[in-house]
Design a protein around this motif. Structure first.
Motif, mmCIF file in Angstrom:
data_model
loop_
_atom_site.group_PDB
_atom_site.id
_atom_site.type_symbol
_atom_site.label_atom_id
_atom_site.label_comp_id
_atom_site.label_asym_id
_atom_site.label_seq_id
_atom_site.Cartn_x
_atom_site.Cartn_y
_atom_site.Cartn_z
ATOM 1 N N LEU A 232 0.838 -1.200 0.000
ATOM 2 C CA LEU A 232 0.000 0.000 0.000
ATOM 3 C C LEU A 232 0.871 1.247 0.000
ATOM 4 O O LEU A 232 1.965 1.255 0.573
ATOM 5 C CB LEU A 232 -0.909 0.042 1.231
ATOM 6 C CG LEU A 232 -2.140 -0.870 1.254
ATOM 7 C CD1 LEU A 232 -2.733 -0.928 2.651
ATOM 8 C CD2 LEU A 232 -3.183 -0.399 0.248
ATOM 9 N N LEU A 233 0.367 2.307 -0.627
ATOM 10 C CA LEU A 233 1.050 3.598 -0.643
ATOM 11 C C LEU A 233 0.004 4.674 -0.346
ATOM 12 O O LEU A 233 -0.972 4.817 -1.092
ATOM 13 C CB LEU A 233 1.706 3.834 -1.999
ATOM 14 C CG LEU A 233 2.755 4.942 -2.100
ATOM 15 C CD1 LEU A 233 3.976 4.614 -1.240
ATOM 16 C CD2 LEU A 233 3.185 5.145 -3.553
ATOM 17 N N VAL A 234 0.201 5.404 0.740
ATOM 18 C CA VAL A 234 -0.803 6.361 1.198
ATOM 19 C C VAL A 234 -0.202 7.767 1.215
ATOM 20 O O VAL A 234 0.846 8.004 1.826
ATOM 21 C CB VAL A 234 -1.304 5.997 2.613
ATOM 22 C CG1 VAL A 234 -2.360 7.004 3.069
ATOM 23 C CG2 VAL A 234 -1.869 4.575 2.633
ATOM 24 N N TYR A 235 -0.884 8.696 0.563
ATOM 25 C CA TYR A 235 -0.444 10.092 0.474
ATOM 26 C C TYR A 235 -1.347 10.946 1.350
ATOM 27 O O TYR A 235 -2.573 10.934 1.203
ATOM 28 C CB TYR A 235 -0.510 10.567 -0.975
ATOM 29 C CG TYR A 235 -0.287 12.051 -1.168
ATOM 30 C CD1 TYR A 235 0.999 12.595 -1.115
ATOM 31 C CD2 TYR A 235 -1.368 12.906 -1.406
ATOM 32 C CE1 TYR A 235 1.210 13.960 -1.301
ATOM 33 C CE2 TYR A 235 -1.164 14.272 -1.596
ATOM 34 C CZ TYR A 235 0.120 14.787 -1.532
ATOM 35 O OH TYR A 235 0.321 16.136 -1.713
ATOM 36 N N ILE A 236 -0.744 11.701 2.292
ATOM 37 C CA ILE A 236 -1.501 12.529 3.234
ATOM 38 C C ILE A 236 -0.992 13.965 3.197
ATOM 39 O O ILE A 236 0.114 14.251 3.671
ATOM 40 C CB ILE A 236 -1.389 11.997 4.675
ATOM 41 C CG1 ILE A 236 -1.778 10.527 4.759
ATOM 42 C CG2 ILE A 236 -2.237 12.834 5.625
ATOM 43 C CD1 ILE A 236 -0.619 9.614 5.042
ATOM 44 N N PRO A 237 -1.772 14.900 2.649
ATOM 45 C CA PRO A 237 -1.404 16.317 2.734
ATOM 46 C C PRO A 237 -2.010 16.944 3.988
ATOM 47 O O PRO A 237 -3.044 16.491 4.491
ATOM 48 C CB PRO A 237 -2.014 16.912 1.466
ATOM 49 C CG PRO A 237 -3.228 16.063 1.222
ATOM 50 C CD PRO A 237 -2.945 14.682 1.786
ATOM 51 N N PHE A 238 -1.375 17.984 4.485
ATOM 52 C CA PHE A 238 -1.867 18.699 5.659
ATOM 53 C C PHE A 238 -2.350 20.083 5.250
ATOM 54 O O PHE A 238 -1.896 20.645 4.245
ATOM 55 C CB PHE A 238 -0.775 18.804 6.720
ATOM 56 C CG PHE A 238 -0.338 17.476 7.278
ATOM 57 C CD1 PHE A 238 -1.044 16.876 8.305
ATOM 58 C CD2 PHE A 238 0.768 16.828 6.761
ATOM 59 C CE1 PHE A 238 -0.653 15.646 8.822
ATOM 60 C CE2 PHE A 238 1.165 15.588 7.256
ATOM 61 C CZ PHE A 238 0.453 14.999 8.289
ATOM 62 N N THR A 239 -3.252 20.641 6.027
ATOM 63 C CA THR A 239 -3.774 21.978 5.737
ATOM 64 C C THR A 239 -2.810 23.067 6.192
ATOM 65 O O THR A 239 -2.965 24.232 5.832
ATOM 66 C CB THR A 239 -5.133 22.199 6.418
ATOM 67 O OG1 THR A 239 -5.000 21.982 7.831
ATOM 68 C CG2 THR A 239 -6.182 21.238 5.862
ATOM 69 N N SER A 240 -1.828 22.712 7.012
ATOM 70 C CA SER A 240 -0.779 23.630 7.420
ATOM 71 C C SER A 240 0.480 22.815 7.626
ATOM 72 O O SER A 240 0.416 21.590 7.789
ATOM 73 C CB SER A 240 -1.151 24.355 8.719
ATOM 74 O OG SER A 240 -1.295 23.429 9.776
#
Length: 204
Positions: A67-75
């Motif tokens: 699995l490959l999971v991409y997580i962006p943050f709002t800050s």
């Protein structure tokens, strides 16, 4: 290094006030090789809900546990630790490799690139383990990619919860910065550090 929760969490910064859950840009979270498209979003939840398995979970396609999971943050955030709660019967992920501030990574990239940090995981079905980061390398994190290469022998990899502990460092990215000069500031208009759980105070 893993942190076990056999201590007073209030004394060890394990409380939900350190959780970065509210700073995840959930609408933009994606995963490669998920069996049910969009199910990856279900693994990001409040710290207190980490063992709530009544809802959906992330699972890889049958016969391919990667699995490959991409997580962006709002800050931008600083990440102190990562927690992963996997599935039973050998379906928990056995290794975690992490990349920071790299957009568009695919499996070929992840397999060939040097991660910022990697961990050999253990089956953490009760959510009592956290993996400490090399904190100096996890500053100003705009997005993070988690690579789970394999499971503990299961035909699939299942993940029920992923959590990050740390603090936010900037105002939200989607807010247009406007300088406001106040002659008589109203304290009720300002959120304090204590109220926001870390990060800079800002005007609502």
């Amino acid at each position: 290094m893993a942190c076990t929760h056999d201590h007073s969490c209030e004394d060890h910064d394990c409380s939900s006030s350190w959780s970065l859950y509210k700073h995840i840009d959930l609408s933009k979270v994606t995963a490669l090789n998920e069996a049910n498209p969009g199910s990856v979003k279900s693994v990001f939840k409040a710290w207190e809900e980490r063992l709530n398995s009544s809802g959906e979970h992330l699972e890889s396609n049958e016969g391919d546990p990667e699995l490959l999971v991409y997580i962006p943050f709002t800050s931008d955030v600083k990440i102190k630790s990562i927690s992963v709660v996997g599935g039973a019967d050998g379906t928990s992920p056995s290794k975690l490799r992490v990349f920071i501030n790299r957009d568009g990574i695919d499996f070929s990239d992840a397999q060939s690139m040097q991660p910022v940090q990697e961990w050999d995981l253990v089956e953490n079905l009760q959510g009592v383990l956290e993996y400490q980061t090399r904190y100096s390398k996890f500053q100003s994190v705009a997005n993070i990619t988690l690579h789970f290469p394999d499971s503990f022998g299961g035909d699939t990899t299942q993940i029920h919860y992923v959590g990050f502990k740390g603090e936010a460092t900037q105002l939200k990215r989607d807010v247009v910065a406007t300088i406001v000069y106040e002659i008589t500031p109203n304290p009720s208009d300002h959120k304090t550090r204590a109220e926001t759980g870390g990060g800079l105070s800002h005007v609502e």
